[in-house]
Write a protein that holds these residues in place. Sequence first.
Motif, mmCIF file in Angstrom:
data_model
loop_
_atom_site.group_PDB
_atom_site.id
_atom_site.type_symbol
_atom_site.label_atom_id
_atom_site.label_comp_id
_atom_site.label_asym_id
_atom_site.label_seq_id
_atom_site.Cartn_x
_atom_site.Cartn_y
_atom_site.Cartn_z
ATOM 1 N N ILE A 1 0.825 -1.217 0.000
ATOM 2 C CA ILE A 1 0.000 0.000 0.000
ATOM 3 C C ILE A 1 0.859 1.267 0.000
ATOM 4 O O ILE A 1 0.504 2.263 -0.626
ATOM 5 C CB ILE A 1 -0.992 0.003 1.202
ATOM 6 N N VAL B 1 7.821 4.731 7.875
ATOM 7 C CA VAL B 1 6.532 4.048 7.894
ATOM 8 C C VAL B 1 6.739 2.549 8.024
ATOM 9 O O VAL B 1 7.757 2.029 7.595
ATOM 10 C CB VAL B 1 5.731 4.313 6.598
ATOM 11 N N THR C 1 5.118 8.136 10.302
ATOM 12 C CA THR C 1 3.717 8.066 9.876
ATOM 13 C C THR C 1 3.106 6.716 10.208
ATOM 14 O O THR C 1 3.514 5.695 9.668
ATOM 15 C CB THR C 1 3.604 8.310 8.360
ATOM 16 N N GLN D 1 -2.137 2.048 7.889
ATOM 17 C CA GLN D 1 -2.303 0.644 7.511
ATOM 18 C C GLN D 1 -2.829 0.541 6.081
ATOM 19 O O GLN D 1 -3.372 1.512 5.555
ATOM 20 C CB GLN D 1 -3.372 -0.018 8.402
ATOM 21 N N GLU E 1 -5.484 -0.729 5.349
ATOM 22 C CA GLU E 1 -6.909 -0.409 5.461
ATOM 23 C C GLU E 1 -7.165 1.094 5.477
ATOM 24 O O GLU E 1 -8.254 1.530 5.112
ATOM 25 C CB GLU E 1 -7.491 -0.992 6.757
ATOM 26 N N ASP F 1 -3.632 -2.440 16.832
ATOM 27 C CA ASP F 1 -2.334 -1.996 17.336
ATOM 28 C C ASP F 1 -2.455 -1.559 18.793
ATOM 29 O O ASP F 1 -3.411 -0.884 19.159
ATOM 30 C CB ASP F 1 -1.820 -0.795 16.517
ATOM 31 N N ASN G 1 5.133 -8.489 11.871
ATOM 32 C CA ASN G 1 5.566 -7.409 10.996
ATOM 33 C C ASN G 1 7.062 -7.600 10.697
ATOM 34 O O ASN G 1 7.902 -7.263 11.501
ATOM 35 C CB ASN G 1 5.300 -6.086 11.715
ATOM 36 N N ARG H 1 3.401 -7.356 6.462
ATOM 37 C CA ARG H 1 2.505 -8.102 7.348
ATOM 38 C C ARG H 1 2.315 -9.547 6.930
ATOM 39 O O ARG H 1 2.010 -9.828 5.786
ATOM 40 C CB ARG H 1 1.128 -7.428 7.316
#
Length: 649
Positions: A308, A384, A410, A413, A415, A503, A524, A529
């Motif tokens: 992402i 990140v 930053t 996720q 999502e 988290d 992680n 992930r």
Amino acid sequence: MVGEERVPSDGERVEPPASFVAQANVSDGCVRAEFADNWPGAWERAADLLDWETEYDTVLGGDGPPFRWFEGGELNASYNCVDRHLDERKNQVALTWEGRLGESRTYSYLELYREVNEFAAALRELGVEEDDVVTLYLPVVPELPIAMLACARIGAPHSVVFAGFSADALATRMEAADSEYLVTCDGYYRRGAPVHQKNKADNAAIAVDGDVEATVVVDRLGDDTPLAENEYDYCELVTAHRGETVEPVPRDASDQLFLIYTSGTTGEPTGVRHTTGGYLSYAAWTSHAVLDIEPADTHWCSADIGWITGHTYTVYGPLALGTTTMLYEGTPDHPEKDRVWELIERNAVDVFYTAPTAIRAFMKWGEEHPERHDLSSLRLLGTVGEPINPRAWKWYHEHIGNGECPIVDTWWQTETGGTMVTTLPGVDDMKPGAAGPPLPGVGAAVVDARGNPVEPGETGYLVLTEPWPGMPVSMAENEGWFAERSSVRPSLDGYDWAYFTEDGATVDEDGYVTLLGRVDDVINVSGHRFGTMEIESVLADVAGVAEAAVVSGPHDLKGEAVYAYVSAAEGADADELRAQVTDAVEAAIGPIAVPDAVVFTPELPKTRSGKVMRRLLEAVTHGDDLGDTSALRNPEVVGEIESSLDRSS
Ligand code: 6R9
């Protein structure tokens, strides 16, 4: 979790330098009040960064799910990332690509426009229609963002599958997305050696029962790859459509732009579907406000586009803002350990965004590598993917940022689509180790198991309490979204709507959030992930494995490591089994998920009710206190595991 210095913010504050603030895209602290006083209306700021084919009527439609961001609006992402920049900067470089073998290529906005159109025309001719999912299985080559934008142009959602994933992983994702179109390549180079991507794609096609309508193959190795029926050479297709243009299809703001698979708590990867209007606005806004991107910049987000981070901050955000985005195909230490700094110097990179795992490797290699290069073009640094420990933060600040570049840590996720919790670099002080406050307009809280906000300094769960434009379709539509997640979960009954991020976190008296790692069964590894269940189900299929459990272990560079505890079947040879386990994970998921340690144990530690005691395995792996072991049925295995770990270290 990073073992060292996990209690980060020692209260130290670092102010952004006045010279940065003076030029920042967002430097007025009033922006927080503006969002607080006019929510959700202030999100107009994000939508205003885009060109809309049809203006939206309402910033946020719906008091509860389904939420419709920028309801009534229509736009096209490819138009926003390419066409609209032609008037002002058709000759400016849009993409600059640095290949693994030292080669480089650039595309101006005009060149990008032409090739995106030609490939969009080719996809149409192959039969791709609006809403058909096109799977893109490519390494970081210019054809990947070109294909993404070509799909967006014709309203076909793309599903990018990380190139390092195996044939099985590709097949699972194509099947889950019902995707009948594939764009891949003959192969690519990894540390100077070729990887045969097309073979993996062929095996995936067999696994999906031959339900692939068309496969497009990018020639990356210069091999003469034989093409079967329904297989097409990328270059020939583009040449055949030379000079053609395709009208960008207006998409509803809530229409899907792409889907991307990520690991969750279950064995199956989850497809996260992002929207055209909300996601793109959010990508553009966070690129503008947090990464401080300006059109004249060269921006380098070092994440692979298969994740992402690469979608949002290599492709959509920077191109929506009309900047030059840099793509790097290689690894940071090949051919030399100063490769990253050489690239920053040569391309005069303004903003560099990377992962803590990379920073820890840079630290280990030593500051002599960056010191050999002129890094004075850098204005802002970002991180990140995982928590950054203060020592790594300070090293990055001093040796890469010359003590002057602000750092944005930053938190976000797959999502969330874009960054959610971080400092605004032109407004907020930084605290090494703490990501920062939620962005203006973002609702976030750290709560206890009952859903009540915790006191400053106490640990709890990070939850998002308000919808935001970058939310995915399922979250926008599904009232029960948060309730369906993992078993460790705070009660969110007190909220009209909330999303549990999985988290753990603490918050200080200034509202700065420090992330403590996942509370679900997700590991992680170097910022990527993987579900423990996902890896365990692969191990369970290996003949010779009686039982296996996977937990997270410590790793100096990668942050977390995959530890596999295996009890072998009668008569299995340990060395052979170790190799089989490694091969199986590589084949089913990919090399990056391969266990760092395979520890044999006669039995897994189990409770009296027969459940594997993962908490205990994690404690043993980390060398922590074992806590209460009264529920353990077979305490004798703990000693055996400890001595196996000693032997393997
Ligand atoms: C963008 C991305 C998400 C998980 C997330 C959290 C961890 C990401 C972080 C961070 C601490 C940060 N994470 N950024 N933890 N500080 N700045 O990485 O997406 O691959 O979905 O991973 O990564 O645990 O829940 P994704």
